[in-house]
Design an enzyme around this catalytic site. Structure first.
Site, PDB file in Angstrom:
ATOM      1  N   ASP A  88       0.762  -1.063  -0.016  1.00 34.18           N
ATOM      2  CA  ASP A  88       0.064  -0.112   0.042  1.00 34.18           C
ATOM      3  C   ASP A  88       0.937   1.333   0.079  1.00 34.18           C
ATOM      4  O   ASP A  88       1.355   1.634  -1.043  1.00 34.18           O
ATOM      5  CB  ASP A  88      -0.877  -0.055   1.326  1.00 34.18           C
ATOM      6  N   ASP A 144      -7.652  -8.069   6.067  1.00 37.18           N
ATOM      7  CA  ASP A 144      -8.855  -7.993   6.936  1.00 37.18           C
ATOM      8  C   ASP A 144      -9.181  -6.544   7.068  1.00 37.18           C
ATOM      9  O   ASP A 144      -8.798  -5.704   6.603  1.00 37.18           O
ATOM     10  CB  ASP A 144      -8.422  -8.603   8.274  1.00 37.18           C
TER      11      ASP A 144
HETATM   12  P1  IMP Z   1       1.780  -0.255   3.978  1.00 30.60           P
HETATM   13  O1  IMP Z   1       2.865  -0.399   4.769  1.00 30.60           O
HETATM   14  O2  IMP Z   1       0.939   1.008   4.006  1.00 30.60           O
HETATM   15  O3  IMP Z   1       2.067  -0.744   2.662  1.00 30.60           O
HETATM   16  O4  IMP Z   1       0.463  -1.160   4.456  1.00 30.60           O
HETATM   17  C1  IMP Z   1       0.711  -2.528   4.531  1.00 30.60           C
HETATM   18  C2  IMP Z   1      -0.270  -3.322   5.279  1.00 30.60           C
HETATM   19  O5  IMP Z   1      -1.437  -2.537   5.476  1.00 30.60           O
HETATM   20  C3  IMP Z   1      -0.610  -4.600   4.613  1.00 30.60           C
HETATM   21  O6  IMP Z   1       0.092  -5.663   4.940  1.00 30.60           O
HETATM   22  C4  IMP Z   1      -2.047  -4.955   5.136  1.00 30.60           C
HETATM   23  O7  IMP Z   1      -2.056  -5.433   6.504  1.00 30.60           O
HETATM   24  C5  IMP Z   1      -2.647  -3.274   5.610  1.00 30.60           C
HETATM   25  N1  IMP Z   1      -3.340  -2.922   4.452  1.00 30.60           N
HETATM   26  C6  IMP Z   1      -3.251  -1.926   3.507  1.00 30.60           C
HETATM   27  N2  IMP Z   1      -3.915  -1.613   2.485  1.00 30.60           N
HETATM   28  C7  IMP Z   1      -5.084  -2.712   3.160  1.00 30.60           C
HETATM   29  C8  IMP Z   1      -6.446  -2.859   2.480  1.00 30.60           C
HETATM   30  O8  IMP Z   1      -6.859  -2.549   1.258  1.00 30.60           O
HETATM   31  N3  IMP Z   1      -6.955  -3.860   3.159  1.00 30.60           N
HETATM   32  C9  IMP Z   1      -6.454  -4.727   4.233  1.00 30.60           C
HETATM   33  N4  IMP Z   1      -5.391  -4.283   4.642  1.00 30.60           N
HETATM   34  C10 IMP Z   1      -4.581  -3.354   4.143  1.00 30.60           C
HETATM   35 MG    MG Z   2      -1.829  -6.877   7.425  1.00 34.16          MG
END
Ligand code: IMP
Ligand code: MG
Length: 177
Positions: free
Chosen positions: A96, A152
């Site tokens: 994300d 989730d």
């Molecule tokens: P990042 O650090 O922003 O890349 O977020 C990664 C983590 O956020 C992932 O491993 C997910 O656990 C959670 N996450 C990000 N986007 C989503 C989504 O659309 N649905 C569910 N979990 C998400």
């Molecule tokens: Mg996660």
């Protein structure tokens, strides 16, 4: 909830990513480190498409604290394996902002693996806040909050066999569980 990827589409995408991984590593032994809990289903499905000698370690990285916005990241390594001098592939559910994977990659690099790459089920487009990219991506998806196939919302919906977008009313309604 709107279905974004069906069970069949998920399976095809995971199989295709497994082929790329197999092509990259050949018959060399691989250590897979999965970031719990979101990558649970991906891990189970992906490793059954891989035929090289393979070890599985687990770590837990939590940044989402019961909502759809990120918080402080903590990494739990109690089920980690020794990865020194190993070819290591980190697996996560979704890229994300990318902060989770970047933090985990930096931490794992400190343990001196021979090589270090990453594979994610989903790459959310237009959200990245880091310069790195995952090495393997099964699907690029639009910027929507998705659940199912391990992902989730407040620890619910991980068991859906498909991937669905949560709509505003889903985010408000209380869980019947
Ligand atoms: P990042 O650090 O922003 O890349 O977020 C990664 C983590 O956020 C992932 O491993 C997910 O656990 C959670 N996450 C990000 N986007 C989503 C989504 O659309 N649905 C569910 N979990 C998400
Ligand atoms: Mg996660």
């Amino acid at each position: 909830m709107k279905i974004l990827l069906t069970e069949k589409e998920l399976d095809d995408g995971v199989a295709a990513m497994a082929q790329q991984i197999a092509h990259a590593y050949g018959d060399k032994p691989l250590t897979v480190i999965a970031i719990m809990t979101g990558s649970l289903i991906l891990l189970a499905d992906l490793i059954r498409y891989l035929e090289m000698p393979l070890r599985v370690g687990l770590i837990q990285a939590s940044s989402y604290r019961g909502g759809t916005t990120s918080g402080q990241l903590t990494i739990n390594e109690t089920m980690q394996l020794d990865i020194k001098d190993r070819d290591v592939l980190i697996i996560d559910d979704i890229f994300d902002t990318g902060k989770t994977l970047r933090e985990v990659m930096l931490r794992m690099a400190e343990l001196k693996p021979k090589s270090l790459r990453s594979a994610v089920l989903l790459n959310k487009q237009g959200k990245q806040e880091v310069s790195m990219q995952p090495d393997f991506v099964a699907f690029n998806i639009p910027d929507e909050f998705v659940v199912g196939y391990g992902l989730d919302y407040q620890d619910h919906y991980r068991n859906l066999p498909y991937l669905a977008c949560l709509e505003p009313q889903d985010l408000q309604s209380p869980f019947p569980l």
